[in-house]
Design a protein around this motif. Structure first.
Motif, PDB file in Angstrom:
ATOM      1  N   ILE A 252       0.831  -1.198   0.000  1.00 24.53           N
ATOM      2  CA  ILE A 252       0.000   0.000   0.000  1.00 24.53           C
ATOM      3  C   ILE A 252       0.868   1.251   0.000  1.00 24.53           C
ATOM      4  O   ILE A 252       1.798   1.384   0.811  1.00 24.53           O
ATOM      5  CB  ILE A 252      -0.928   0.001   1.235  1.00 24.53           C
ATOM      6  CG1 ILE A 252      -1.883  -1.189   1.186  1.00 24.53           C
ATOM      7  CG2 ILE A 252      -1.704   1.307   1.327  1.00 24.53           C
ATOM      8  CD1 ILE A 252      -2.698  -1.355   2.451  1.00 24.53           C
ATOM      9  N   ASN A 253       0.538   2.147  -0.904  1.00 28.72           N
ATOM     10  CA  ASN A 253       1.133   3.480  -0.925  1.00 28.72           C
ATOM     11  C   ASN A 253       0.086   4.496  -0.501  1.00 28.72           C
ATOM     12  O   ASN A 253      -1.086   4.369  -0.859  1.00 28.72           O
ATOM     13  CB  ASN A 253       1.637   3.844  -2.319  1.00 28.72           C
ATOM     14  CG  ASN A 253       2.795   2.972  -2.774  1.00 28.72           C
ATOM     15  OD1 ASN A 253       3.483   2.367  -1.952  1.00 28.72           O
ATOM     16  ND2 ASN A 253       3.014   2.904  -4.079  1.00 28.72           N
ATOM     17  N   ILE A 254       0.513   5.496   0.251  1.00 24.67           N
ATOM     18  CA  ILE A 254      -0.368   6.596   0.625  1.00 24.67           C
ATOM     19  C   ILE A 254       0.238   7.879   0.065  1.00 24.67           C
ATOM     20  O   ILE A 254       1.369   8.246   0.412  1.00 24.67           O
ATOM     21  CB  ILE A 254      -0.534   6.681   2.153  1.00 24.67           C
ATOM     22  CG1 ILE A 254      -1.173   5.388   2.681  1.00 24.67           C
ATOM     23  CG2 ILE A 254      -1.403   7.878   2.527  1.00 24.67           C
ATOM     24  CD1 ILE A 254      -1.311   5.336   4.182  1.00 24.67           C
ATOM     25  N   ASP A 255      -0.514   8.492  -0.832  1.00 16.54           N
ATOM     26  CA  ASP A 255      -0.011   9.664  -1.569  1.00 16.54           C
ATOM     27  C   ASP A 255       1.306   9.345  -2.273  1.00 16.54           C
ATOM     28  O   ASP A 255       2.231  10.162  -2.326  1.00 16.54           O
ATOM     29  CB  ASP A 255       0.175  10.860  -0.627  1.00 16.54           C
ATOM     30  CG  ASP A 255      -1.149  11.474  -0.192  1.00 16.54           C
ATOM     31  OD1 ASP A 255      -2.135  11.316  -0.940  1.00 16.54           O
ATOM     32  OD2 ASP A 255      -1.185  12.080   0.893  1.00 16.54           O
ATOM     33  N   GLY A 256       1.396   8.112  -2.803  1.00 18.44           N
ATOM     34  CA  GLY A 256       2.568   7.705  -3.561  1.00 18.44           C
ATOM     35  C   GLY A 256       3.737   7.212  -2.741  1.00 18.44           C
ATOM     36  O   GLY A 256       4.749   6.772  -3.297  1.00 18.44           O
ATOM     37  N   THR A 257       3.647   7.261  -1.416  1.00 19.07           N
ATOM     38  CA  THR A 257       4.737   6.843  -0.539  1.00 19.07           C
ATOM     39  C   THR A 257       4.441   5.464   0.046  1.00 19.07           C
ATOM     40  O   THR A 257       3.359   5.258   0.616  1.00 19.07           O
ATOM     41  CB  THR A 257       4.930   7.850   0.609  1.00 19.07           C
ATOM     42  OG1 THR A 257       5.198   9.140   0.067  1.00 19.07           O
ATOM     43  CG2 THR A 257       6.077   7.416   1.513  1.00 19.07           C
ATOM     44  N   PRO A 258       5.365   4.485  -0.072  1.00 19.98           N
ATOM     45  CA  PRO A 258       5.141   3.166   0.526  1.00 19.98           C
ATOM     46  C   PRO A 258       4.881   3.272   2.022  1.00 19.98           C
ATOM     47  O   PRO A 258       5.637   3.948   2.736  1.00 19.98           O
ATOM     48  CB  PRO A 258       6.447   2.419   0.238  1.00 19.98           C
ATOM     49  CG  PRO A 258       7.021   3.108  -0.968  1.00 19.98           C
ATOM     50  CD  PRO A 258       6.648   4.554  -0.803  1.00 19.98           C
ATOM     51  N   ALA A 259       3.821   2.632   2.493  1.00 17.32           N
ATOM     52  CA  ALA A 259       3.443   2.778   3.900  1.00 17.32           C
ATOM     53  C   ALA A 259       3.138   1.439   4.576  1.00 17.32           C
ATOM     54  O   ALA A 259       3.615   1.174   5.687  1.00 17.32           O
ATOM     55  CB  ALA A 259       2.237   3.701   4.028  1.00 17.32           C
ATOM     56  N   TYR A 260       2.326   0.603   3.944  1.00 19.70           N
ATOM     57  CA  TYR A 260       1.895  -0.646   4.562  1.00 19.70           C
ATOM     58  C   TYR A 260       1.878  -1.773   3.531  1.00 19.70           C
ATOM     59  O   TYR A 260       2.014  -1.548   2.330  1.00 19.70           O
ATOM     60  CB  TYR A 260       0.482  -0.515   5.143  1.00 19.70           C
ATOM     61  CG  TYR A 260       0.323   0.502   6.238  1.00 19.70           C
ATOM     62  CD1 TYR A 260       0.545   0.163   7.571  1.00 19.70           C
ATOM     63  CD2 TYR A 260      -0.084   1.808   5.951  1.00 19.70           C
ATOM     64  CE1 TYR A 260       0.372   1.095   8.588  1.00 19.70           C
ATOM     65  CE2 TYR A 260      -0.254   2.746   6.956  1.00 19.70           C
ATOM     66  CZ  TYR A 260      -0.023   2.383   8.275  1.00 19.70           C
ATOM     67  OH  TYR A 260      -0.186   3.293   9.272  1.00 19.70           O
ATOM     68  N   ALA A 261       1.704  -2.963   4.052  1.00 20.91           N
ATOM     69  CA  ALA A 261       1.354  -4.133   3.250  1.00 20.91           C
ATOM     70  C   ALA A 261       0.219  -4.846   3.972  1.00 20.91           C
ATOM     71  O   ALA A 261       0.271  -5.001   5.208  1.00 20.91           O
ATOM     72  CB  ALA A 261       2.543  -5.073   3.068  1.00 20.91           C
TER      73      ALA A 261
END
Length: 259
Positions: free
Chosen positions: A167-176
């Protein structure tokens, strides 16, 4: 005569239970990720019928006549985990698992949090910015930075996911997504709200997740309707048999009554 009454009534009870399962399946035909149930029916253990023992020339003779069944009983309710069709949607917070596996969600049970598992990826972002399901349970994910498994916090950002559930938030990797699987699906138990409980979940890192998609239920309404009609006819037939037995018993009592 009484034995035949018991046998028929046991059949009516199992048919009623089967009808309840079919009704539940049909009512969830449009529920995202729902898996249908099947009722397994088995017969009661047969009773061995023998004639009375007779002693002839000092030898005890017993003749076996055969077996008698006392009807059917409910064995178990088994869930069919066949995958449903995956349909595209327009929502960024809709996700579908293609293949085996389950999303992990967490529910607050008073003072503790309990993990459950689901195929229903119809998520949304709540007022606090967390990704939740329709029941308000928190969707769990592995934080890319810390490595901890925690609630997925989207905030006001735009969420995107690749096919591996990263998962990316606003294009930044954050979660899986914290996705799991089980060696034996027979250990899974439905607990309501389209959730399952299961022991010994295994991290499923080779999962395929589709964003802007939802998995339909695996219920075939036509098949369920046919099963319902068949079950109703069987129940009605058994009901008529019970009425016939009851009438016969009534006549026997009348004949045996001393007036």
């Amino acid at each position: 005569m009484i034995r035949s009454l018991y046998t028929t009534i046991s059949g009516m009870i199992t048919q009623q239970a089967k009808q309840d399962v079919i009704t539940n399946n049909m009512s969830n035909a449009n529920t995202v990720g729902f898996k249908g149930d099947n009722l397994a029916i088995r017969k009661f253990n047969d009773v061995l019928i023998q004639n009375q023992s007779k002693i002839y020339n000092g030898v005890n003779y017993t003749q076996t006549i055969g077996n008698l069944s006392f009807g059917s009983r409910i064995d178990e309710t088994a869930t069919d985990f066949t995958q449903g069709n995956i349909e595209s949607t327009d929502s960024d917070t809709d996700f579908a698992i293609d293949g085996r596996g389950f999303f992990t969600v967490s529910r607050d049970n008073g003072t503790t949090a309990q993990n459950y598992y689901t195929r229903d990826g119809h998520f949304h972002v709540n007022m606090q910015g967390y990704l939740v399901n329709d029941s308000g349970d928190y969707v769990m994910g592995r934080n890319i930075n810390s490595g901890n498994v925690e609630r997925i916090n989207v905030g006001n950002g735009k969420i995107t996911s690749d096919i591996y559930g990263n998962i990316n938030i606003d294009g930044t990797p954050a979660y899986a997504f914290q996705t799991v699987d089980f060696n034996n699906y027979n250990t899974l138990k439905k607990v309501g709200d389209n959730l399952y409980q299961g022991e010994n979940p295994i991290a499923n890192n080779n999962i395929f997740v589709k964003q802007k998609s939802l998995e339909e239920s695996n219920i075939n309404p036509v098949n369920e309707m046919v099963n319902m009609m068949s079950t109703m006819r069987t129940f009605e037939t058994q009901q008529k048999i019970v009425q016939s037995i009851d009438q016969t018993l009534g006549q026997a009592i009348d004949v045996g009554t001393v007036r």
